[in-house]
Scaffold this active site. Structure first.
Site, PDB file in Angstrom:
ATOM      1  CD  GLU A 252      -3.570  -6.946  -0.650  1.00 54.22           C
ATOM      2  OE1 GLU A 252      -2.681  -7.426   0.078  1.00 54.22           O
ATOM      3  OE2 GLU A 252      -4.459  -6.180  -0.218  1.00 54.22           O
TER       4      GLU A 252
ATOM      5  CD  GLU B 168      -1.926  -1.615   0.453  1.00 54.21           C
ATOM      6  OE1 GLU B 168      -2.902  -2.325   0.204  1.00 54.21           O
ATOM      7  OE2 GLU B 168      -1.023  -1.375  -0.385  1.00 54.21           O
TER       8      GLU B 168
END
Length: 257
Positions: free
Chosen positions: A110, A130
């Site tokens: 990210e 995730e």
């Protein structure tokens, strides 16, 4: 310290210095990255290079041990703050380049996606894993990734949690360039940034605004939805089990609740 800042005449190199923890992100790192951006923008600098120490990891994501020690409200607040910081980085006038020197997982990818460009060493692995922990990307990843690679490929990566290499990342548009293994990565990132910062900042800003208006961009509605879903999913039994299993080095058993 968890980081190092090397000042340059035209910007800075921000290095995560936790190689023993695969350069996992901590509150100290987020705070100091924000301070670095503030200082660079205040002095009218043109570029920022982000990288990690060593050759194993750019950043393995957020430090889950640190997050597990927080209350849920504090953890969600941290997510909101980091998301806002990375969105700010993505919209900054700085030309930012992620010099990805090793794996970039979760929050590490990210950070890289929030940069203007990404240069990857040949051996890198890129992933948003995730889902394997029963949670979802919390720092803008659900919006950054489809803006860069398209909806189908973004769903592929996020729902499978699988890693991809530099070549696949380049083919998808997630990586801008694969580095020459024989030349220092940060030097290549600086050269890449300076091929752009030599030009008019006014023209560069205008081009970036036009590209953002073309449709492939991070929208406020999507960011708001991500924040809501991070809380909903983060309060689930699966999220608790996923993080606990990771910290205990065992396979997670998800219930779907």
């Amino acid at each position: 310290m968890d980081y190092r800042i090397d000042e340059l005449a035209d910007g800075a190199v921000f290095t995560l210095t936790r190689p023993q923890k695969l350069n996992a992100g901590t509150l100290e790192i987020w705070n100091c990255l924000e301070g670095c951006i503030n200082a660079l923008e205040a002095r009218g600098a043109r570029l920022l290079i982000l990288t990690g120490e060593g050759d194993k990891a750019f950043c393995a994501g957020t430090d889950l041990a640190e997050s597990a020690a927080m209350t849920r409200d504090a953890s969600f607040a941290k997510g909101d703050r980091v998301r806002a910081l990375l969105v700010r980085l993505s919209r900054s006038k700085l030309i930012s380049v992620a010099a990805i020197n090793g794996l970039a997982y979760g929050g590490g990818l990210e950070i890289a996606m929030a940069c203007t460009f990404r240069i990857a060493a040949p051996h890198v692995r890129l992933s948003l894993p995730e889902v394997k922990l029963g949670v979802l990307p919390a720092y803008g990843g659900t919006q950054f990734l489809p803006a860069l690679v398209g909806r189908a490929r973004a769903l592929d990566l996020m729902l499978s949690g699988r890693p991809i290499g530099a070549e696949e990342g380049l083919a998808w548009g997630l990586v801008n360039k694969i580095a020459d293994a024989a030349t220092p990565l940060v030097d290549q990132a600086l050269d890449y940034a300076r091929t752009i910062t030599q030009f008019s900042p006014v023209a560069i800003e205008g081009i970036r605004h036009c590209v953002e208006a073309s449709g492939s961009t991070v929208e406020e509605a999507g960011l708001k939805l991500e924040s809501q879903e991070v809380r909903r999913v983060g309060l689930s039994d699966d999220a608790r089990e996923g993080v606990a299993a990771f910290l205990e080095k065992r396979k997670a058993v998800f219930s779907g609740r």
